[in-house]
Design a protein around this motif. Sequence first.
Motif, mmCIF file in Angstrom:
data_model
loop_
_atom_site.group_PDB
_atom_site.id
_atom_site.type_symbol
_atom_site.label_atom_id
_atom_site.label_comp_id
_atom_site.label_asym_id
_atom_site.label_seq_id
_atom_site.Cartn_x
_atom_site.Cartn_y
_atom_site.Cartn_z
ATOM 1 N N GLU A 1 49.373 25.431 16.507
ATOM 2 C CA GLU A 1 48.175 24.819 15.324
ATOM 3 C C GLU A 1 49.279 24.721 14.192
ATOM 4 N N LEU B 1 47.044 26.946 19.265
ATOM 5 C CA LEU B 1 45.814 26.214 19.445
ATOM 6 C C LEU B 1 44.915 27.296 20.064
ATOM 7 N N ASN C 1 52.377 24.207 21.791
ATOM 8 C CA ASN C 1 51.205 24.467 21.701
ATOM 9 C C ASN C 1 50.786 25.233 20.558
ATOM 10 N N SER D 1 47.875 20.898 9.929
ATOM 11 C CA SER D 1 47.991 21.191 11.235
ATOM 12 C C SER D 1 49.043 20.517 12.182
#
Length: 92
Positions: free
Chosen positions: A34, A46, A32, A13
């Motif tokens: 993931e 995310l 942002n 991740s």
Amino acid sequence: MKGGNTCTTDCGSGSFGDPTTKTCKTCVTSLNCEKCADASKCTECLTGKYLTLTGTCVTKCDNGYYGKLSTKTCTSCNNHCSTCTGDLISEC
């Protein structure tokens, strides 16, 4: 790919595998992500963010799209809607 001192096929991740250096590199925090395909393109966002067609993560999708919770993606509205909260005509 090398993540720390070990070789891996999955950088995990917030990281991506750089094929040139064969190392794991961190996704750009401001995107942002993931998961990301490279330093500037997200493949998964995310929580609370939605993936756009250009690989960025946003809090609110552009007009003509809505944030689909199940896939965390900006999904196009029904053809009859300019803005929407879902894909049904009743959600225009």
